[in-house]
Design a protein around this motif. Sequence first.
Motif, mmCIF file in Angstrom:
data_model
loop_
_atom_site.group_PDB
_atom_site.id
_atom_site.type_symbol
_atom_site.label_atom_id
_atom_site.label_comp_id
_atom_site.label_asym_id
_atom_site.label_seq_id
_atom_site.Cartn_x
_atom_site.Cartn_y
_atom_site.Cartn_z
ATOM 1 N N VAL A 81 0.853 -1.186 0.000
ATOM 2 C CA VAL A 81 0.000 0.000 0.000
ATOM 3 C C VAL A 81 0.895 1.245 0.000
ATOM 4 O O VAL A 81 1.816 1.357 0.808
ATOM 5 C CB VAL A 81 -0.950 0.008 1.222
ATOM 6 C CG1 VAL A 81 -1.800 1.272 1.228
ATOM 7 C CG2 VAL A 81 -1.824 -1.245 1.222
ATOM 8 N N ASP A 82 0.599 2.176 -0.891
ATOM 9 C CA ASP A 82 1.396 3.389 -1.030
ATOM 10 C C ASP A 82 0.970 4.439 -0.001
ATOM 11 O O ASP A 82 -0.160 4.930 -0.033
ATOM 12 C CB ASP A 82 1.238 3.946 -2.444
ATOM 13 C CG ASP A 82 2.167 5.108 -2.737
ATOM 14 O OD1 ASP A 82 2.896 5.548 -1.826
ATOM 15 O OD2 ASP A 82 2.173 5.569 -3.892
ATOM 16 N N PHE A 83 1.886 4.763 0.900
ATOM 17 C CA PHE A 83 1.674 5.793 1.913
ATOM 18 C C PHE A 83 2.617 6.975 1.685
ATOM 19 O O PHE A 83 2.961 7.701 2.621
ATOM 20 C CB PHE A 83 1.913 5.226 3.320
ATOM 21 C CG PHE A 83 0.856 4.256 3.781
ATOM 22 C CD1 PHE A 83 -0.346 4.709 4.278
ATOM 23 C CD2 PHE A 83 1.081 2.890 3.723
ATOM 24 C CE1 PHE A 83 -1.322 3.822 4.718
ATOM 25 C CE2 PHE A 83 0.127 1.990 4.156
ATOM 26 C CZ PHE A 83 -1.085 2.447 4.656
ATOM 27 N N SER A 90 1.412 -11.243 15.915
ATOM 28 C CA SER A 90 2.550 -10.894 15.063
ATOM 29 C C SER A 90 2.125 -10.117 13.820
ATOM 30 O O SER A 90 2.934 -9.884 12.925
ATOM 31 C CB SER A 90 3.306 -12.161 14.645
ATOM 32 O OG SER A 90 2.463 -12.973 13.842
ATOM 33 N N THR A 91 0.868 -9.690 13.768
ATOM 34 C CA THR A 91 0.352 -8.941 12.621
ATOM 35 C C THR A 91 0.179 -7.467 12.977
ATOM 36 O O THR A 91 -0.384 -7.130 14.015
ATOM 37 C CB THR A 91 -1.004 -9.510 12.157
ATOM 38 O OG1 THR A 91 -0.830 -10.881 11.822
ATOM 39 C CG2 THR A 91 -1.538 -8.759 10.954
ATOM 40 N N VAL A 92 0.678 -6.614 12.102
ATOM 41 C CA VAL A 92 0.582 -5.167 12.284
ATOM 42 C C VAL A 92 -0.235 -4.594 11.126
ATOM 43 O O VAL A 92 0.000 -4.941 9.966
ATOM 44 C CB VAL A 92 1.989 -4.515 12.305
ATOM 45 C CG1 VAL A 92 1.888 -3.005 12.375
ATOM 46 C CG2 VAL A 92 2.804 -5.057 13.471
ATOM 47 N N THR A 93 -1.179 -3.725 11.451
ATOM 48 C CA THR A 93 -1.960 -3.040 10.421
ATOM 49 C C THR A 93 -1.619 -1.555 10.457
ATOM 50 O O THR A 93 -1.357 -0.985 11.522
ATOM 51 C CB THR A 93 -3.483 -3.219 10.621
ATOM 52 O OG1 THR A 93 -3.831 -2.757 11.914
ATOM 53 C CG2 THR A 93 -3.882 -4.676 10.454
ATOM 54 N N VAL A 94 -1.618 -0.944 9.277
ATOM 55 C CA VAL A 94 -1.290 0.473 9.150
ATOM 56 C C VAL A 94 -2.350 1.138 8.284
ATOM 57 O O VAL A 94 -2.673 0.651 7.187
ATOM 58 C CB VAL A 94 0.107 0.677 8.514
ATOM 59 C CG1 VAL A 94 0.411 2.166 8.367
ATOM 60 C CG2 VAL A 94 1.179 -0.023 9.329
ATOM 61 N N ARG A 95 -2.872 2.253 8.770
ATOM 62 C CA ARG A 95 -3.783 3.111 8.017
ATOM 63 C C ARG A 95 -3.289 4.543 8.164
ATOM 64 O O ARG A 95 -2.481 4.832 9.037
ATOM 65 C CB ARG A 95 -5.212 3.040 8.564
ATOM 66 C CG ARG A 95 -5.912 1.748 8.386
ATOM 67 C CD ARG A 95 -7.337 1.756 8.963
ATOM 68 N NE ARG A 95 -7.352 1.950 10.417
ATOM 69 C CZ ARG A 95 -7.756 3.058 11.036
ATOM 70 N NH1 ARG A 95 -8.181 4.106 10.371
ATOM 71 N NH2 ARG A 95 -7.726 3.149 12.358
ATOM 72 N N SER A 96 -3.833 5.429 7.357
ATOM 73 C CA SER A 96 -3.482 6.840 7.445
ATOM 74 C C SER A 96 -4.714 7.684 7.172
ATOM 75 O O SER A 96 -5.599 7.274 6.413
ATOM 76 C CB SER A 96 -2.398 7.163 6.411
ATOM 77 O OG SER A 96 -2.301 8.549 6.186
ATOM 78 N N ALA A 110 -4.589 10.277 5.459
ATOM 79 C CA ALA A 110 -4.349 10.959 4.190
ATOM 80 C C ALA A 110 -4.156 9.998 3.013
ATOM 81 O O ALA A 110 -3.792 10.431 1.927
ATOM 82 C CB ALA A 110 -3.122 11.854 4.317
ATOM 83 N N HIS A 111 -4.390 8.706 3.241
ATOM 84 C CA HIS A 111 -4.166 7.707 2.197
ATOM 85 C C HIS A 111 -5.314 6.709 2.188
ATOM 86 O O HIS A 111 -5.941 6.463 3.210
ATOM 87 C CB HIS A 111 -2.860 6.949 2.445
ATOM 88 C CG HIS A 111 -1.661 7.826 2.479
ATOM 89 N ND1 HIS A 111 -1.225 8.435 3.636
ATOM 90 C CD2 HIS A 111 -0.808 8.206 1.502
ATOM 91 C CE1 HIS A 111 -0.146 9.165 3.366
ATOM 92 N NE2 HIS A 111 0.123 9.043 2.085
ATOM 93 N N GLU A 112 -5.527 6.098 1.030
ATOM 94 C CA GLU A 112 -6.530 5.053 0.895
ATOM 95 C C GLU A 112 -5.928 3.710 1.278
ATOM 96 O O GLU A 112 -4.744 3.485 1.076
ATOM 97 C CB GLU A 112 -7.025 4.974 -0.560
ATOM 98 C CG GLU A 112 -7.757 6.214 -1.027
ATOM 99 C CD GLU A 112 -9.083 6.402 -0.331
ATOM 100 O OE1 GLU A 112 -9.789 5.404 -0.080
ATOM 101 O OE2 GLU A 112 -9.419 7.566 -0.024
ATOM 102 N N GLY A 113 -6.733 2.834 1.807
ATOM 103 C CA GLY A 113 -6.310 1.467 2.053
ATOM 104 C C GLY A 113 -5.709 1.232 3.418
ATOM 105 O O GLY A 113 -5.412 2.158 4.175
#
Length: 166
Positions: free
Chosen positions: A59-61, A106-112, A114-117
């Motif tokens: 995912v592009d951040f 052991s799973t990490v999720t990332v959201r923002s 200012a970004h989709e996905g």
Amino acid sequence: MDERRTDVRYTPHQGDASWSADWEPANSQGAPVGWDGLGETEFLYEQFWVDVALVIGGVDFSRQYLPVLDFALAWASAPIVLRDKPRIDLASSVEALTFHVGREGSTVTVRSNAHEGEAEITWIELENLVDAMIERAFAILHGHHPELRTNPYLLELRERLANLGR
């Protein structure tokens, strides 16, 4: 291309004169301060802005025009906090940009904001990404201005990060 790739790259922002080989540190009145006179304010807010190419789990951040150390230091706390807490919000000091990072096992999720996905990576991938963010921030600073290798603020910051395990 690997759909799950994770990487960070910094490119000096074209409009930031502090990356120029002939740039000389000065205070707000234009008086020279020398390389060792640069402190936290200059590094976190005023100088050394970059365009960040950031891909996490495919995912592009990416983001343009952020101070390189402010960006890297925001992320430095993620692995430390996520050892004991399930979530952390990482904020830019100069822009309304927040990354929401959570950990479950052991799973990490990332959201923002200012970004989709939403990206999903492993704990080890997060630790490696944050290490790369920090190392590459110092590498770009030292690569463009070797004089910064003796800067007291940067030396003390490296020591603090090492003591935190980063």
